[in-house]
Write an enzyme that holds these catalytic residues in place. Structure first.
Site, PDB file in Angstrom:
ATOM      1  N   GLU A  45      32.122  31.712  30.316  1.00 37.78           N
ATOM      2  CA  GLU A  45      32.820  32.133  31.527  1.00 37.78           C
ATOM      3  C   GLU A  45      31.863  33.034  32.294  1.00 37.78           C
ATOM      4  OE1 GLU A  45      36.523  34.518  33.551  1.00 37.78           O
ATOM      5  OE2 GLU A  45      36.196  34.784  31.403  1.00 37.78           O
ATOM      6  N   ASP A  70      28.758  38.816  32.340  1.00 41.35           N
ATOM      7  CA  ASP A  70      28.879  39.678  33.514  1.00 41.35           C
ATOM      8  C   ASP A  70      27.791  40.734  33.408  1.00 41.35           C
ATOM      9  OD1 ASP A  70      30.005  41.544  35.617  1.00 41.35           O
ATOM     10  OD2 ASP A  70      31.664  40.126  35.507  1.00 41.35           O
ATOM     11  N   ASP A 119      33.188  36.579  43.162  1.00 41.13           N
ATOM     12  CA  ASP A 119      32.969  37.052  44.533  1.00 41.13           C
ATOM     13  C   ASP A 119      32.589  35.837  45.371  1.00 41.13           C
ATOM     14  OD1 ASP A 119      31.981  38.112  46.921  1.00 41.13           O
ATOM     15  OD2 ASP A 119      31.068  39.835  45.930  1.00 41.13           O
ATOM     16  N   ASP A 155      40.974  32.098  44.507  1.00 42.41           N
ATOM     17  CA  ASP A 155      41.967  32.279  45.566  1.00 42.41           C
ATOM     18  C   ASP A 155      41.333  32.062  46.929  1.00 42.41           C
ATOM     19  OD1 ASP A 155      40.440  34.766  45.251  1.00 42.41           O
ATOM     20  OD2 ASP A 155      41.717  35.465  46.898  1.00 42.41           O
TER      21      ASP A 155
END
Length: 216
Positions: A45, A70, A119, A155
């Site tokens: 991920e 990350d 982002d 989104d």
């Protein structure tokens, strides 16, 4: 830097399920065998944030290994700590810049990639930083096994449309596309995992987009 962040950075140094920066390089080509001590498939991920998706995928699929990636250690601290406390042993975290993926994963080492609410980098000047831009797609193609999937859940309608354009431009295989996941037939147990940010978006009645594609 606040005291809480400093505490998390210190604590994450002690976590057995986290590799930071150069610590992860020796695992290249050997993540399953050397990091997880098994021969199970490896799933990534990217831009995992607090690691909710990574940990919950690991709970659902104990037959696979999951790595959340990350650069912000104070974020992945949360997911790593949860996994340790709950005994979720098939999940790990790697703190690196995603641009350096090829330094950490060998060709064909990864079975699947998830990109959840990254982002969107909407400014044209920042296109190269979008996680579905050409340079990132080229990296994914290298590290994915033949037929391996890339999943994008977002989104952001602009990033969704941009990614669909890239898929069409490069004649990649598009397996699923929806602009309203929770009013589609695709919202299964896996896609219904909700991150902290997704819950906020849904509370504001935002639609959730989803794409699944492969390179062959």
């Amino acid at each position: 830097m606040g005291k809480d962040k400093l505490r998390r950075f210190a604590e994450i140094e002690t976590f057995s399920n986290v590799a930071q920066l150069d610590e992860g390089k020796p695992f290249k080509g050997e993540w399953a065998k050397q990091f997880f001590k098994n021969d199970k498939p490896v799933v990534l991920e990217l831009a995992c944030g607090k690691g909710e998706y990574t940990v919950n995928l690991a709970r659902l699929f104990p037959e696979k290994n999951f790595i959340g990636i990350d650069y912000k250690g104070n974020r992945i601290w949360r997911g790593a700590k949860t996994a340790l406390e709950d005994g979720v042993n098939n999940v790990g975290f790697l703190r690196i810049q995603i641009e350096t993926l090829l330094d950490y994963f060998a060709p064909g080492e990864v079975d699947e990639i998830w990109i959840t609410f990254p982002d969107p980098q909407p400014q044209l000047s920042r296109e190269k930083k979008r996680l579905t831009s050409q340079r990132f797609l080229e990296m994914y193609k290298v590290i994915l096994k033949p037929g391996g999937f890339v999943n994008l859940k977002t989104d952001n309608d602009g990033l969704h449309a941009y990614t669909a354009e890239k898929i069409a431009e490069q004649a990649l295989n598009l397996h699923v596309r929806t602009e309203d996941l929770y009013n589609s037939p695709f919202a299964d147990e896996v896609l219904s995992i909700k991150t902290y940010y997704e819950k906020k978006y849904l509370a504001h009645n935002k639609n959730i987009n989803y794409l699944k594609f492969s390179f062959e």
